[in-house]
Enzyme design. Structure first.
Site, PDB file in Angstrom:
ATOM      1  N   GLU A   1      17.025  26.592  29.686  1.00 15.38           N
ATOM      2  CA  GLU A   1      16.610  25.557  30.627  1.00 15.38           C
ATOM      3  C   GLU A   1      17.785  25.077  31.480  1.00 15.38           C
ATOM      4  O   GLU A   1      17.618  24.736  32.654  1.00 15.38           O
ATOM      5  CB  GLU A   1      15.970  24.392  29.878  1.00 15.38           C
ATOM      6  CG  GLU A   1      14.586  24.739  29.329  1.00 15.38           C
ATOM      7  CD  GLU A   1      13.973  23.611  28.530  1.00 15.38           C
ATOM      8  OE1 GLU A   1      12.901  23.127  28.920  1.00 15.38           O
ATOM      9  OE2 GLU A   1      14.571  23.205  27.516  1.00 15.38           O
TER      10      GLU A   1
ATOM     11  N   GLU B   1      10.629  27.420  21.528  1.00 19.26           N
ATOM     12  CA  GLU B   1      10.329  26.127  20.915  1.00 19.26           C
ATOM     13  C   GLU B   1       9.018  26.085  20.147  1.00 19.26           C
ATOM     14  O   GLU B   1       8.911  25.432  19.096  1.00 19.26           O
ATOM     15  CB  GLU B   1      10.324  25.031  21.997  1.00 19.26           C
ATOM     16  CG  GLU B   1      11.708  24.630  22.500  1.00 19.26           C
ATOM     17  CD  GLU B   1      12.193  25.497  23.648  1.00 19.26           C
ATOM     18  OE1 GLU B   1      13.187  25.110  24.302  1.00 19.26           O
ATOM     19  OE2 GLU B   1      11.593  26.569  23.895  1.00 19.26           O
TER      20      GLU B   1
END
Length: 259
Positions: free
Chosen positions: A113, A133
């Site tokens: 990210e 995740e």
């Protein structure tokens, strides 16, 4: 200034930021707070035009958050970390100059990210990228669900986020996740080379153009086209506009003032 787990070096008009939290360059609350401040400091330094972000060591760009932070299910901590991640990477995305991620190894979760928040990504051939995740009961909360599909399309974003698919550098290049692949150990040098190329552009023009390019994600075409014309005219209030045109006419290299 000193920043937690972040090493900053300035090379001419380029800021070189090294993520430094061995062994996997994971993000801590303090590092996220300091990244937000670091970008603000760079924005205030008119001598800095470009930013290169890389990881310390040969194995990791960044493995994201340390999952130990979330092991006890503390919702308040989760809320703060999500906010800190968002603030830090949104600040990085809004850096007024050109930002380049030199992905020198694993870029996982919040590590990827971070790279997604940069304007350009250069990956070494051994790099691996993923947003895993959901495999641990979480989801990407620092822009991953929004920035990834913008780059690679909804299908590949779903493969990576919903199916947990990890991609290598070759696949990342093919799907548009990175713009270039280089040999092992070469990402930082190539990123600095590209940063030097970007330094030849007017920093005022770059800042305005970047606002427009990123604005295309969120605004109707008709709206952003009008803004494009307005920002073009606004450049005539800058020293860089006159310097750039006259330098071209005089057949010399421009000397930017970033203002």
């Amino acid at each position: 200034m000193s920043y937690t787990n972040l090493k900053l070096e300035k090379i001419n008009h380029t800021a070189l930021l090294t993520l430094s939290n061995p062994p996997a360059n994971t993000w801590t609350r303090e590092a996220l707070v300091d990244l937000t401040q670091l970008v603000a400091d760079l924005n205030a330094d008119r001598n800095i035009y470009t930013l290169v972000v890389t990881g310390e060591g040969e194995k990791f760009f960044s493995a994201g958050a340390d999952l130990k932070l979330f092991a006890d299910g503390d919702k308040a901590r989760a809320r703060e970390m999500a906010r800190r991640f968002g603030q830090a990477f949104e600040a990085l995305s809004n850096f007024r100059g050109v930002s380049i991620a030199a992905i020198n190894g694993y870029a996982m979760g919040g590590g990827l990210e971070c790279a997604l928040a940069c304007d350009i990504r250069i990956a070494e051939e051994q790099a691996q990228m993923a947003l895993p995740e959901a495999a641990v009961g979480l989801l990407p909360c620092a822009g991953g669900t929004q920035n990834l599909p913008w780059l690679v399309g909804e299908g590949w974003a779903k493969r990576m986020i919903l199916c947990g698919e990890r991609v290598n550098a070759e696949t990342a290049l093919r799907i548009g996740l990175v713009e270039e692949v280089v040999g092992k150990g070469q990402a930082k040098a190539r990123a600095l080379e590209l940063a030097l190329q970007a330094e030849k552009q007017s920093p005022s023009s770059v800042a305005a153009s970047k606002t427009l390019i990123q604005g295309a994600r969120h605004n109707p075409l008709g709206t952003i086209l009008q803004t494009e014309r307005e920002l073009f005219i606004d450049l005539f209030d800058t020293q860089d506009q006159q310097e750039g045109v006259n330098a071209f006419l005089e057949k010399r290299a421009p000397v930017w003032k970033n203002g």
